[in-house]
Design a protein around this motif. Structure first.
Motif, PDB file in Angstrom:
ATOM      1  N   ARG A 105       3.962   1.384  -1.586  1.00 49.09           N
ATOM      2  CA  ARG A 105       4.900   1.354  -2.707  1.00 49.09           C
ATOM      3  C   ARG A 105       4.321   2.131  -3.890  1.00 49.09           C
ATOM      4  O   ARG A 105       3.104   2.166  -4.086  1.00 49.09           O
ATOM      5  CB  ARG A 105       5.175  -0.092  -3.132  1.00 49.09           C
ATOM      6  N   PRO A 106       5.176   2.748  -4.687  1.00 48.65           N
ATOM      7  CA  PRO A 106       4.665   3.509  -5.830  1.00 48.65           C
ATOM      8  C   PRO A 106       4.092   2.608  -6.912  1.00 48.65           C
ATOM      9  O   PRO A 106       4.552   1.478  -7.103  1.00 48.65           O
ATOM     10  CB  PRO A 106       5.901   4.261  -6.339  1.00 48.65           C
ATOM     11  N   LEU A 107       3.094   3.119  -7.607  1.00 47.55           N
ATOM     12  CA  LEU A 107       2.590   2.438  -8.796  1.00 47.55           C
ATOM     13  C   LEU A 107       3.599   2.544  -9.924  1.00 47.55           C
ATOM     14  O   LEU A 107       4.454   3.438  -9.942  1.00 47.55           O
ATOM     15  CB  LEU A 107       1.277   3.078  -9.255  1.00 47.55           C
ATOM     16  N   CYS A 108       3.494   1.653 -10.883  1.00 45.57           N
ATOM     17  CA  CYS A 108       4.292   1.783 -12.096  1.00 45.57           C
ATOM     18  C   CYS A 108       4.029   3.160 -12.701  1.00 45.57           C
ATOM     19  O   CYS A 108       2.884   3.541 -12.938  1.00 45.57           O
ATOM     20  CB  CYS A 108       3.897   0.694 -13.088  1.00 45.57           C
ATOM     21  N   GLU A 137      -6.087  -3.530 -13.791  1.00 42.68           N
ATOM     22  CA  GLU A 137      -5.249  -3.275 -12.628  1.00 42.68           C
ATOM     23  C   GLU A 137      -3.801  -3.666 -12.877  1.00 42.68           C
ATOM     24  O   GLU A 137      -3.048  -3.958 -11.951  1.00 42.68           O
ATOM     25  CB  GLU A 137      -5.803  -4.033 -11.414  1.00 42.68           C
ATOM     26  N   TRP A 138      -3.369  -3.622 -14.121  1.00 45.61           N
ATOM     27  CA  TRP A 138      -2.018  -4.069 -14.453  1.00 45.61           C
ATOM     28  C   TRP A 138      -0.947  -3.236 -13.770  1.00 45.61           C
ATOM     29  O   TRP A 138       0.115  -3.758 -13.389  1.00 45.61           O
ATOM     30  CB  TRP A 138      -1.812  -4.070 -15.978  1.00 45.61           C
ATOM     31  N   ARG A 139      -1.166  -1.929 -13.567  1.00 46.94           N
ATOM     32  CA  ARG A 139      -0.144  -1.074 -12.953  1.00 46.94           C
ATOM     33  C   ARG A 139       0.176  -1.523 -11.528  1.00 46.94           C
ATOM     34  O   ARG A 139       1.327  -1.453 -11.086  1.00 46.94           O
ATOM     35  CB  ARG A 139      -0.587   0.388 -12.947  1.00 46.94           C
ATOM     36  N   GLU A 140      -0.853  -1.957 -10.796  1.00 45.53           N
ATOM     37  CA  GLU A 140      -0.657  -2.400  -9.415  1.00 45.53           C
ATOM     38  C   GLU A 140       0.218  -3.642  -9.321  1.00 45.53           C
ATOM     39  O   GLU A 140       0.835  -3.902  -8.282  1.00 45.53           O
ATOM     40  CB  GLU A 140      -2.006  -2.679  -8.751  1.00 45.53           C
ATOM     41  N   LYS A 141       0.305  -4.411 -10.401  1.00 47.60           N
ATOM     42  CA  LYS A 141       1.017  -5.689 -10.371  1.00 47.60           C
ATOM     43  C   LYS A 141       2.461  -5.585 -10.854  1.00 47.60           C
ATOM     44  O   LYS A 141       3.232  -6.534 -10.706  1.00 47.60           O
ATOM     45  CB  LYS A 141       0.256  -6.708 -11.223  1.00 47.60           C
ATOM     46  N   THR A 183       1.665   5.007 -17.463  1.00 48.83           N
ATOM     47  CA  THR A 183       0.203   4.974 -17.326  1.00 48.83           C
ATOM     48  C   THR A 183      -0.501   4.355 -18.525  1.00 48.83           C
ATOM     49  O   THR A 183      -1.683   4.037 -18.451  1.00 48.83           O
ATOM     50  CB  THR A 183      -0.332   6.405 -17.131  1.00 48.83           C
ATOM     51  N   SER A 191       0.806  -1.218   0.000  1.00 46.15           N
ATOM     52  CA  SER A 191       0.000   0.000   0.000  1.00 46.15           C
ATOM     53  C   SER A 191       0.841   1.270   0.000  1.00 46.15           C
ATOM     54  O   SER A 191       0.342   2.348  -0.323  1.00 46.15           O
ATOM     55  CB  SER A 191      -0.927   0.007   1.221  1.00 46.15           C
ATOM     56  N   TRP A 197      11.014  -0.894 -15.131  1.00 41.90           N
ATOM     57  CA  TRP A 197       9.859  -1.592 -14.571  1.00 41.90           C
ATOM     58  C   TRP A 197       9.499  -2.809 -15.416  1.00 41.90           C
ATOM     59  O   TRP A 197       9.734  -2.819 -16.632  1.00 41.90           O
ATOM     60  CB  TRP A 197       8.657  -0.649 -14.503  1.00 41.90           C
TER      61      TRP A 197
END
Length: 323
Positions: free
Chosen positions: A130-133, A287-291, A136, A128, A273
């Motif tokens: 950690r930065p997102l990728c 939700e690919w950015r979260e992974k 965008t 929670s 990344w």
């Protein structure tokens, strides 16, 4: 066009009395910018020799590298001297020197370890926090962009730019809120290439040239092609390579931020990344950015010079200093 796995290969040729391992590399003329071997390619050779030296140990993974480019390499054979400075229970320190025609051309310090081995179990930043990728735009929707014509290896890669960063730069020119930025998905065209740790320098050095991010009417943008020789480069690894699991096998996200340009000397910070898929492949995962996870962070200090200074390296020569 040789596969990069061959172009980066180094071979152990002898071991010195003090334990230094000497590797040999044959520089590939395709991996050049103009007439000079690409900085990211030089770093790949250094990392390949280091990874080979550590391959059979309990500390096989690069944790960090700091590399200084003393002189431009020539397109011939080079020796890479790998010396173990200290071997501890968790980390090994290496010093590397690249020698060509009896001249030191590159110097590097590295730390190796087991990147999956915990130093302090349980002490990890929560997801929670950690930065997102930072990219965008999904690889399926990013904008295909040709490689720089000064890069003789451009046909090895496919580059798809995230439009978000183009609009962010437009805002910067109005507000000066942040530094120039560039973000893109970068991928090997050869489907057999693998994202191993020793290719990270190539991807880190693939960030868009600073001068190309200026407004179209700016003198730095409209001038002749510039040469941007690297003085130093560093990388800190966050994820074990080759990548496993749900991530693309030959694609990385590259995000670069530029904050300084002073009398021809500039620096940037870069993040690499994981990618959810190859460029152009579709996905329904919103939700690919979260992974995605950060593979490595680094940066470089470099110069901006005229192309004529690069052209002088085309003739047979001794190895001059970059300065």
């Amino acid at each position: 066009m040789a596969p990069f796995s061959i172009s980066k290969a180094t071979k152990l040729v002898r071991t010195l009395d003090d334990g230094t391992q000497v590797y040999e590399a044959n520089l590939d003329p395709e991996w050049t910018v103009g007439s000079v071997p690409y900085g990211g390619y030089t770093l790949a050779l250094v990392l390949n020799a280091a990874v080979n030296a550590q391959a059979k140990t309990e500390q096989p993974d690069p944790i960090s590298i700091s590399c200084q480019f003393l002189r431009a390499l020539a397109l011939s054979t080079a020796e890479i001297h790998v010396k173990t400075v200290r071997k501890g229970r968790q980390y090994t320190n290496l010093d590397i020197t690249v020698i060509q025609k009896n001249a030191k051309t590159t110097s590097a310090s590295l730390i190796f370890g087991d990147i999956d081995a915990p130093t302090t179990p349980g002490l990890t930043l929560p997801i929670s926090h950690r930065p997102l990728c930072p990219l965008t735009t999904h690889p399926s929707a990013a904008v295909d962009t040709p490689g720089h014509p000064f890069f003789n290896f451009r046909n090895y890669f496919r580059i798809a730019v995230d439009p978000y960063f183009l609009s962010a730069n437009d805002t910067l020119f109005e507000t000066r809120a942040d530094g120039l930025q560039w973000g893109a998905w970068v991928e090997f065209n050869d489907k057999d290439e693998i994202l191993s740790a020793d290719v990270s320098g190539i991807f880190l050095d693939m960030a868009k040239q600073l001068t190309a991010l200026m407004p179209k009417d700016h003198p730095l943008r409209v001038a002749e092609f510039w040469w941007l020789p690297t003085l130093s480069m560093s990388i800190e690894y966050q994820t074990k390579m080759p990548l496993k699991g749900q991530f693309a096998s030959r694609t990385l996200g590259v995000v670069s931020r530029y904050r300084e340009l002073d009398e021809g000397r500039w620096s940037n910070s870069v993040e690499l990344w994981t990618a959810p898929c190859a460029i152009g492949e579709s996905s329904n995962d919103v939700e690919w950015r979260e992974k995605m996870v950060c593979v490595a962070r680094g940066g470089q200090l470099a110069l901006i010079m005229s192309r004529e200074k690069n052209d002088r390296y085309a003739a047979p020569r001794d190895i001059p200093s970059k300065l």
